[in-house]
Scaffold this motif. Sequence first.
Motif, PDB file in Angstrom:
ATOM      1  N   ILE A 138       0.878  -1.164   0.000  1.00 18.59           N
ATOM      2  CA  ILE A 138       0.000   0.000   0.000  1.00 18.59           C
ATOM      3  C   ILE A 138       0.911   1.208   0.000  1.00 18.59           C
ATOM      4  CG2 ILE A 138      -1.665   1.322   1.354  1.00 18.59           C
ATOM      5  CD1 ILE A 138      -2.596  -1.432   2.520  1.00 18.59           C
ATOM      6  N   HIS A 139       0.687   2.108  -0.912  1.00 22.33           N
ATOM      7  CA  HIS A 139       1.443   3.364  -0.973  1.00 22.33           C
ATOM      8  C   HIS A 139       0.411   4.488  -0.980  1.00 22.33           C
ATOM      9  CE1 HIS A 139       4.723   6.125  -2.125  1.00 22.33           C
ATOM     10  NE2 HIS A 139       3.739   6.772  -2.729  1.00 22.33           N
ATOM     11  N   GLN A 140       0.476   5.352   0.023  1.00 20.87           N
ATOM     12  CA  GLN A 140      -0.454   6.470   0.123  1.00 20.87           C
ATOM     13  C   GLN A 140       0.320   7.732   0.460  1.00 20.87           C
ATOM     14  OE1 GLN A 140      -3.161   4.930   3.143  1.00 20.87           O
ATOM     15  NE2 GLN A 140      -4.397   3.895   1.603  1.00 20.87           N
ATOM     16  N   GLU A 141      -0.126   8.852  -0.088  1.00 18.74           N
ATOM     17  CA  GLU A 141       0.487  10.149   0.194  1.00 18.74           C
ATOM     18  C   GLU A 141      -0.613  11.124   0.578  1.00 18.74           C
ATOM     19  OE1 GLU A 141       3.394  11.486  -2.646  1.00 18.74           O
ATOM     20  OE2 GLU A 141       3.994   9.422  -3.133  1.00 18.74           O
ATOM     21  N   VAL A 142      -0.356  11.867   1.660  1.00 13.31           N
ATOM     22  CA  VAL A 142      -1.360  12.787   2.194  1.00 13.31           C
ATOM     23  C   VAL A 142      -0.678  14.095   2.581  1.00 13.31           C
ATOM     24  CG1 VAL A 142      -3.234  13.054   3.878  1.00 13.31           C
ATOM     25  CG2 VAL A 142      -2.501  10.760   3.208  1.00 13.31           C
ATOM     26  N   ASP A 143      -1.320  15.210   2.283  1.00 13.66           N
ATOM     27  CA  ASP A 143      -0.805  16.518   2.667  1.00 13.66           C
ATOM     28  C   ASP A 143      -1.564  17.049   3.877  1.00 13.66           C
ATOM     29  OD1 ASP A 143      -0.440  17.309  -0.803  1.00 13.66           O
ATOM     30  OD2 ASP A 143       1.131  16.729   0.601  1.00 13.66           O
ATOM     31  N   TYR A 144      -0.806  17.612   4.807  1.00  8.59           N
ATOM     32  CA  TYR A 144      -1.374  18.217   6.016  1.00  8.59           C
ATOM     33  C   TYR A 144      -0.879  19.651   6.127  1.00  8.59           C
ATOM     34  CZ  TYR A 144      -2.818  13.571   7.425  1.00  8.59           C
ATOM     35  OH  TYR A 144      -3.415  12.339   7.464  1.00  8.59           O
ATOM     36  N   SER A 145      -1.692  20.491   6.732  1.00  4.48           N
ATOM     37  CA  SER A 145      -1.319  21.904   6.894  1.00  4.48           C
ATOM     38  C   SER A 145      -0.550  22.155   8.189  1.00  4.48           C
ATOM     39  CB  SER A 145      -2.574  22.784   6.852  1.00  4.48           C
ATOM     40  OG  SER A 145      -3.439  22.441   7.918  1.00  4.48           O
TER      41      SER A 145
ATOM     42  N   HIS B  30       4.073  16.779   3.925  1.00  9.45           N
ATOM     43  CA  HIS B  30       3.667  15.763   2.960  1.00  9.45           C
ATOM     44  C   HIS B  30       4.027  14.414   3.586  1.00  9.45           C
ATOM     45  CE1 HIS B  30       2.721  14.039  -0.939  1.00  9.45           C
ATOM     46  NE2 HIS B  30       3.872  13.370  -0.902  1.00  9.45           N
ATOM     47  N   LEU B  31       3.022  13.599   3.878  1.00  7.39           N
ATOM     48  CA  LEU B  31       3.231  12.281   4.476  1.00  7.39           C
ATOM     49  C   LEU B  31       3.259  11.239   3.368  1.00  7.39           C
ATOM     50  CD1 LEU B  31       3.266  10.302   6.945  1.00  7.39           C
ATOM     51  CD2 LEU B  31       0.784  10.313   6.788  1.00  7.39           C
ATOM     52  N   VAL B  32       4.328  10.456   3.332  1.00  7.22           N
ATOM     53  CA  VAL B  32       4.443   9.339   2.399  1.00  7.22           C
ATOM     54  C   VAL B  32       4.398   8.072   3.243  1.00  7.22           C
ATOM     55  CG1 VAL B  32       5.854   8.199   0.650  1.00  7.22           C
ATOM     56  CG2 VAL B  32       5.809  10.711   0.792  1.00  7.22           C
TER      57      VAL B  32
END
Length: 163
Positions: free
Chosen positions: A39-46, A129-131
């Motif tokens: 599983i590869h997911q990327e999410v951006d947080y402020s 940026h969370l990888v």
Amino acid sequence: MFQWPVTATALILFSVGSVLAGGTNAVATAEDHSKSIKIHQEVDYSIGAKELYEALLDSSKFTAFSGRPAEIKGEVGGTCSLFGGHIIARNLELIPNQRIVQAWRVVTWPEGVYSIARFDFKAQGSGTHLVFEHTGFPEGLHDHLAEGWEQNYWALLKKYFEK
């Protein structure tokens, strides 16, 4: 006294389950691990990486964002019991505010079966940026686990921090 490996690379030398369970009956081995679906997911947080890192390694912060009990020992080799004991993990590598690598399992998986969850935090302006990569989990669980990470981690973290 046994020292836990500090990098995920060190697991190549051991069976994941054997290292964590202290036994030799592990199902997931380093060889199996390298061939698994991931599983590869990327999410951006402020928010900054420090806040995300701490939310994943501090019992009270994890409990606050998830809404479910967590017991976390936030050091290399430290154990984690998440979501009221449904998930158990052990911290394999911790680079403050940059990376978390955990041996991770659902308690209903066969005895000795662990996967690897890796969280990389990268500065992106004033946010992060969370990888994320998850490998070595039992066959047939990709979609269920991918949805679980989205619903029980990324969405809840966004809701908690970005009110």
